[in-house]
Design an enzyme around this catalytic site. Sequence first.
Site, mmCIF file in Angstrom:
data_model
loop_
_atom_site.group_PDB
_atom_site.id
_atom_site.type_symbol
_atom_site.label_atom_id
_atom_site.label_comp_id
_atom_site.label_asym_id
_atom_site.label_seq_id
_atom_site.Cartn_x
_atom_site.Cartn_y
_atom_site.Cartn_z
ATOM 1 N N ASN A 1 17.216 106.646 70.692
ATOM 2 C CA ASN A 1 16.260 106.194 69.684
ATOM 3 C C ASN A 1 15.032 107.087 69.663
ATOM 4 O O ASN A 1 14.788 107.797 68.696
ATOM 5 C CB ASN A 1 15.822 104.753 69.960
ATOM 6 C CG ASN A 1 16.633 103.735 69.196
ATOM 7 O OD1 ASN A 1 17.417 104.069 68.321
ATOM 8 N ND2 ASN A 1 16.450 102.473 69.537
ATOM 9 N N ASP B 1 -3.541 107.595 70.794
ATOM 10 C CA ASP B 1 -2.789 106.723 71.701
ATOM 11 C C ASP B 1 -1.534 107.385 72.243
ATOM 12 O O ASP B 1 -1.000 106.963 73.270
ATOM 13 C CB ASP B 1 -2.393 105.435 70.976
ATOM 14 C CG ASP B 1 -3.552 104.463 70.858
ATOM 15 O OD1 ASP B 1 -4.653 104.793 71.345
ATOM 16 O OD2 ASP B 1 -3.369 103.369 70.278
ATOM 17 N N ASP C 1 21.628 94.941 69.451
ATOM 18 C CA ASP C 1 21.380 96.381 69.424
ATOM 19 C C ASP C 1 20.881 96.910 70.768
ATOM 20 O O ASP C 1 21.270 98.004 71.193
ATOM 21 C CB ASP C 1 20.364 96.716 68.331
ATOM 22 C CG ASP C 1 21.015 96.886 66.966
ATOM 23 O OD1 ASP C 1 22.262 96.820 66.886
ATOM 24 O OD2 ASP C 1 20.284 97.083 65.980
ATOM 25 N N TYR D 1 9.996 102.449 66.161
ATOM 26 C CA TYR D 1 8.597 102.738 66.485
ATOM 27 C C TYR D 1 8.011 103.777 65.517
ATOM 28 O O TYR D 1 6.865 103.669 65.078
ATOM 29 C CB TYR D 1 8.528 103.242 67.926
ATOM 30 C CG TYR D 1 7.158 103.184 68.582
ATOM 31 C CD1 TYR D 1 5.981 103.105 67.840
ATOM 32 C CD2 TYR D 1 7.050 103.202 69.965
ATOM 33 C CE1 TYR D 1 4.739 103.058 68.454
ATOM 34 C CE2 TYR D 1 5.808 103.148 70.594
ATOM 35 C CZ TYR D 1 4.665 103.075 69.826
ATOM 36 O OH TYR D 1 3.441 103.020 70.436
ATOM 37 N N GLN E 1 12.468 102.197 77.738
ATOM 38 C CA GLN E 1 12.448 102.065 79.191
ATOM 39 C C GLN E 1 11.353 102.953 79.772
ATOM 40 O O GLN E 1 11.317 104.160 79.518
ATOM 41 C CB GLN E 1 13.805 102.452 79.785
ATOM 42 C CG GLN E 1 14.966 101.617 79.271
ATOM 43 C CD GLN E 1 14.821 100.141 79.586
ATOM 44 O OE1 GLN E 1 14.585 99.762 80.733
ATOM 45 N NE2 GLN E 1 14.960 99.302 78.574
#
Length: 296
Positions: free
Chosen positions: A134, A163, A64, A176, A233
């Site tokens: 994503n 956070d 993926d 996530y 990234q």
Amino acid sequence: MIPARIGVVVHPHRDLDEALATLRGWAAGHGEEIVQIRVEGQERQVAPLGDPADCDLIAAVGGDGTTLAALHAGAPHGLPVLGIACGSLGALTATHAGELTVALDRFAAGAWEARALPGVAVAVDGHAPKIALNDLVVVRKGANQVVVGVEIDDEPFVRFAGDGVVIATPLGSSAYTMAAGGPVLAGDTPAIVVTPVAAHGGSTPPLVVGSQKEVRVTIDGGWGGARIELDGQIHDYDPKELHVAWRAGYATLVRFAGAETLLAGLRRRRILQDSPRVVARDERERAHEPDAGAAG
């Protein structure tokens, strides 16, 4: 249509010998050329380098993550991407290495579907937008919390210290976002989901936002600062303000008839699992079923 030139994007470390041998053999048998598409952070080379603009198909050999990189490489040129799993089948891969010849034959015969994948366009502090397929993640860089404000079409939603925040497409909602306690968006739902991460107090639920809306995010990184991640990234920004908008049909994935849905894939990989109580009940019921092979 048989592709005249196939671009490949490869996993940096995984064993790809079977898939690459099949791909090279199929291309040679059809008089086609294979070139490698360079992606950021990729040093492994398996073919001469080429320009994706000169290709008709990109084959993503790995999994993926490799397919995600290939989708970004192919998107500016409208290229379809064939995800090839060298391991377990994921959400984006369409075939296993052992079934690659059949998949390539089906593609050449036109027996495939173009799955248009949306993205989110993220403009950071007035810079040109970058696209995530994503998710976009804003996360603290230091030990301190960051202060995040979220507005939808200029209407305040919530401000919180924590956070960070995750903003995801339906595809990314099972990654996530789900880990941070946000909802999974089914398949082709035209929406993005905004999920605060480790908010310190207040009422900060995840928010599902329709595709026609724009999300504005303000960030106060404090003394430690914050960073941006797009599809995992890291980008070298010290972000203060983000504008996030839906980008329909950003990339094209090769899909074959009968492919499993997003939810079916999540269940197969046990990312979604039935509760133990329900499983135990089913096992009890099966244990008390009459033996189907017994005589009546």
